[in-house]
Design an enzyme around this catalytic site. Structure first.
Site, PDB file in Angstrom:
ATOM      1  CB  SER D  63      11.287 104.604 -14.697  1.00  0.00           C
ATOM      2  OG  SER D  63      12.205 105.296 -15.507  1.00  0.00           O
ATOM      3  CE  LYS D  66      10.307 105.049 -18.631  1.00  0.00           C
ATOM      4  NZ  LYS D  66      11.437 104.572 -18.843  1.00  0.00           N
ATOM      5  CE1 TYR D 188       8.898 108.296 -20.620  1.00  0.00           C
ATOM      6  CE2 TYR D 188      10.563 109.937 -20.533  1.00  0.00           C
ATOM      7  CZ  TYR D 188      10.135 108.738 -20.551  1.00  0.00           C
ATOM      8  OH  TYR D 188      11.296 107.958 -20.106  1.00  0.00           O
ATOM      9  CE1 TYR D 240      15.393 102.432 -15.720  1.00  0.00           C
ATOM     10  CE2 TYR D 240      16.276 102.000 -13.503  1.00  0.00           C
ATOM     11  CZ  TYR D 240      15.420 102.838 -14.476  1.00  0.00           C
ATOM     12  OH  TYR D 240      14.537 103.873 -14.187  1.00  0.00           O
ATOM     13  CB  VAL D 258      16.637 107.675 -11.841  1.00  0.00           C
ATOM     14  CG1 VAL D 258      17.227 106.473 -12.930  1.00  0.00           C
ATOM     15  CG2 VAL D 258      15.737 108.508 -12.391  1.00  0.00           C
TER      16      VAL D 258
END
Lengths: 304, 304, 304, 304
Positions: D63, D66, D188, D240, D258
């Site tokens: 992530s 992103k 993605y 998160y 993660v």
């Protein structure tokens, strides 16, 4: 840095842009306030005061009071507090009951209504007369007698407190509420109905800019780490559903209220309070946010 | 059809299969009930009574009482009622508050707690002593003095009524609640804490098998169309989250309670009540449902 | 009972009341249908046909097709089916994805879109050419070639199938979907885009009024208990968010579609289909429901 | 300030405390990573590099990627972006689909999966080969060829991408998705499957500590205001359901993945990346967060 010049510049720019919103009208007592009011007060770490506009006029502090009660509870319960209320932003409205059901009675943070009620409940367990203690505490932080409860606002809020009472009973159903719900809601409504001026708000928030030490109380109000906790909570959760936007545009920890006030701090520099009753559609004062944005722009300050 | 033979057959088959569940234990007074109890009573349209097992022993009717209060309100408010409570099944737990928020304070149906509270609130608006009126009404339906409130159950439920109180205040916040929440909850808890036997339940439900006319009260309790409305509501919403399963397995309109009772009707034939305290995981009496399923099988009755 | 006279009476009363709604317009191909169309066909257990109005004109059956696929799957998978789809009414919209998340990928019932997709997925696992098998099955139930897929409707629905595709992938994420999502959605859209007339719908539903035996196929389509299961599901879940209302007003098991059709059965008496494209705000045909209500009134039939 | 000494101190303290968590195991390729790995790299604004432990070993950035795609999109779409994705924290899990339904297809922020998919969709609209462009962009930010897609991780993620595909179709149903869902999900997944080392991550994040200017790319990557926007988003939404906790304990903007990595910046001072695969129950690297907390403690740095 000439803070007086700074806030006057900010004041004038906001007045000339004159963005308009809508005064809170869920109770008539708030709806009656003059929407044109606008004041700014800044207090540096030495206690020098700088003001513009209606900065000495008292107004309804509403949710800003949640910062005081959180601070009191923090001093009393230390880290045990966090088993009863979480510290994460909520993606739901400030008075949502659905989220509380999904999270089994643990409010997401101390600034949504459910969380603030848990805080007030903890104070009610501790003190015989919690509202007197809250007043005393705020006065100590401010260095003078400054709080007055507007009885009409309080009574009117009490007559419209069903949703908060429901939250209280719901918390009780989950075992996260110790006292009589009506009593706690009354205390909660009373501290939200307090009136203070920008200058007194700024004075009282000074300890959060000062690692937890208040120059007015002349003592450490909370340990430095707890002052940071409160500031980080204000940054991530202090503006209803507009916390992310405020963090970006202003970049200061702060707390707003539907009375149109915003109290904020620049850590290690100053505390500041702004007031203007007209709100944007998210429920935050439209002039107050613009003022704080201009201020950090002019200061070339950026958290980020 | 020899109803006595029929229910004895059913009784014996259930006793020999002896399916076991778990007595409700959310309050100690209910947990203390003997799990082996099991009774069936059937009353035909002429008032002939057929019974097996513990069919004359009183037990806590709990949510079955919601049928009486709905009927009373229906008689008083006619179709105005449906602006305050909907008639559709709920996919959520019977005491969910989240759904109430999504639906802006209009409960999905009169048998979830929020809906039943609205009903009790309407009765409270109408009567000075609603609980006396409810008792009187049930006695009239039954044709004799039969209701007794178990004070220990009532007091214990009252001490655990936070969630229902929360629902009440939440309804009030949406303007769908007229009286003092605590007062209404007290009445609600009182009618849930009534004790009745299978035979008296069956007698009192007789009017629903009889197009609204009660042979005990000797009058039309509700118009035929309203009797149908109540029956259709029982079929689609009468068994918590197991209404679809019950509609298929039994195919009769009915209402269950956590005390282990089920009252049901076969329209134009008979009313029937079954009681056994051990519940399945959805909260419905495991022996009572088995008994009703066997009964409709043996009757070769099928709604569908 | 003279059924022909009955449905003509019903037909005339509805035409003279002439309640108006709104033709489904989420795809242009459906929006184009003439809103004034209205037909009724009733088929008794001997196969006698009674019709009024546009009862022989084909229209888009849409969600009514879910009854056929459920029946097919039931015959194949027996009770194993119920581990993949529940049998309880949903309090949420027919295409809600939130509920599917709360329930961990088990749809509430076979008539909401998620449940119907699971059913079509099971058929796709079983058959090389599921859509041919579905057509064959419907034709067998009807006793003649009657199904035709409207390619324009199908293609248009396919171009608007994102939400159903999302449901499919979401089911797959929970391990409750076996085949390629796009393939299953295509089959699903194809069976929804079938066109049938009222008379053929009524013929094909005949087995559900007849304990599972079809006089056209000359065989038991499903065991009696499964016919009951389907009927009870139609009663509790067959009308989107209006199942409770329909159960009360009409009291027959039935399934509606956004094309304006309703297929229904009076067990052990007859099957019936009504069609009129204008829908009420819950998405059910306004004239069709009125017709069925008048019909059961005139029959003095009452489930309850 | 001797940064090398500082991070070695931090490294040693974490190694000696040795807090343990659980390596991500939703795909076997990630589960196989050695849980003992631990590295820290810090890069100051002049490009001086300081490292400890496994700081040069590539790992799956997940992530963290992103942040790169958000930055690219920001450069292209400017403020138009915010009509497609909001900037507020989400109180729900990062891959919740229910919230997306309540908010009508507008993701709460660019770091939950739905928001990141919208970002990748926007890149897919702009570029013929978006994944090549993303690699090129990261390499430019880092000042060298550094990105490599782990094909096994990518393929495995693709085989488990149903939930993201569902999110994509759901966004499309709301009109907030322009390209083929499968294609966007593939891109993605590919950018999440990139591997980079701590030192390269820290280099690439340098522009966020430097008001948007990259010393490696030798150009302004985004305007200063947009760098602030990204930093504020990382602070309020980057961890998160632990963003509030991280803001308090560390007080730096950052983004975790993660794979166990965390990339973070201290504005106007340095960028830093930490990696250790074992995660706490909220999905954030347990050693990485401890390291960053110790670091800001030792620096006596406090955002608040």
């Amino acid at each position: 840095m000439d803070y007086q010049e700074l806030i006057e510049e900010v004041y004038n720019e906001v007045m000339s842009a004159n963005p308009r919103g809508k005064v809170a009208d869920y109770i008539p007592e708030l709806a009656r306030v003059d929407g044109d009011k606008f004041g700014i007060a800044l207090v540096d770490l030495e206690g020098n005061i700088f003001g513009a506009g209606d900065f000495e006029e008292p107004f309804s502090i509403q949710s800003i009071s949640k910062v005081y009660t959180l601070t009191m509870v923090a001093g009393i319960f230390k880290n045990k507090l966090w088993s009863r209320v979480n510290v994460e932003p909520s993606g739901d409205p400030f008075n949502s009951i659905a989220q509380l059901e999904f999270e089994k009675g643990i409010p997401r943070n101390p600034f949504i209504n459910a969380g603030a009620l848990v805080i007030t409940d903890a104070l009610t367990s501790k003190f015989d007369d919690p509202i007197a203690e809250i007043s005393k505490f705020i006065n100590e932080l401010t260095g003078k007698e400054c709080t007055e409860i507007n009885r009409e606002v309080m009574d009117s809020e009490l007559r419209h407190s069903e949703r908060n009472t429901a939250l209280g009973y719901f918390l009780k159903a989950y075992g996260n509420f110790e006292n009589k719900v009506e009593e706690v809601v009354k205390t909660y409504v009373a501290h939200c109905a307090m009136e203070m001026s920008c200058v007194d708000l700024a004075r009282s928030f000074s300890f959060l800019a000062n690692d937890g030490y208040s120059i007015y109380a002349k003592r450490e109000i909370v340990p430095e780490s707890f002052a940071r906790r409160i500031n980080s909570l204000m940054l991530t959760c202090g503006f209803y559903d507009e916390a992310g936007e405020f963090a970006f545009r202003v970049g200061l920890p702060g707390k707003s209220g539907v009375g149109g006030g915003v109290a904020s701090v620049m850590p290690h520099k100053f505390s500041i309070a702004v007031w203007s009753p007209e709100l944007n559609e998210k429920g935050n004062s439209i002039k107050s946010i613009m003022a704080l944005e201009l201020l950090t722009d002019k200061l070339k300050f950026s958290l980020f």
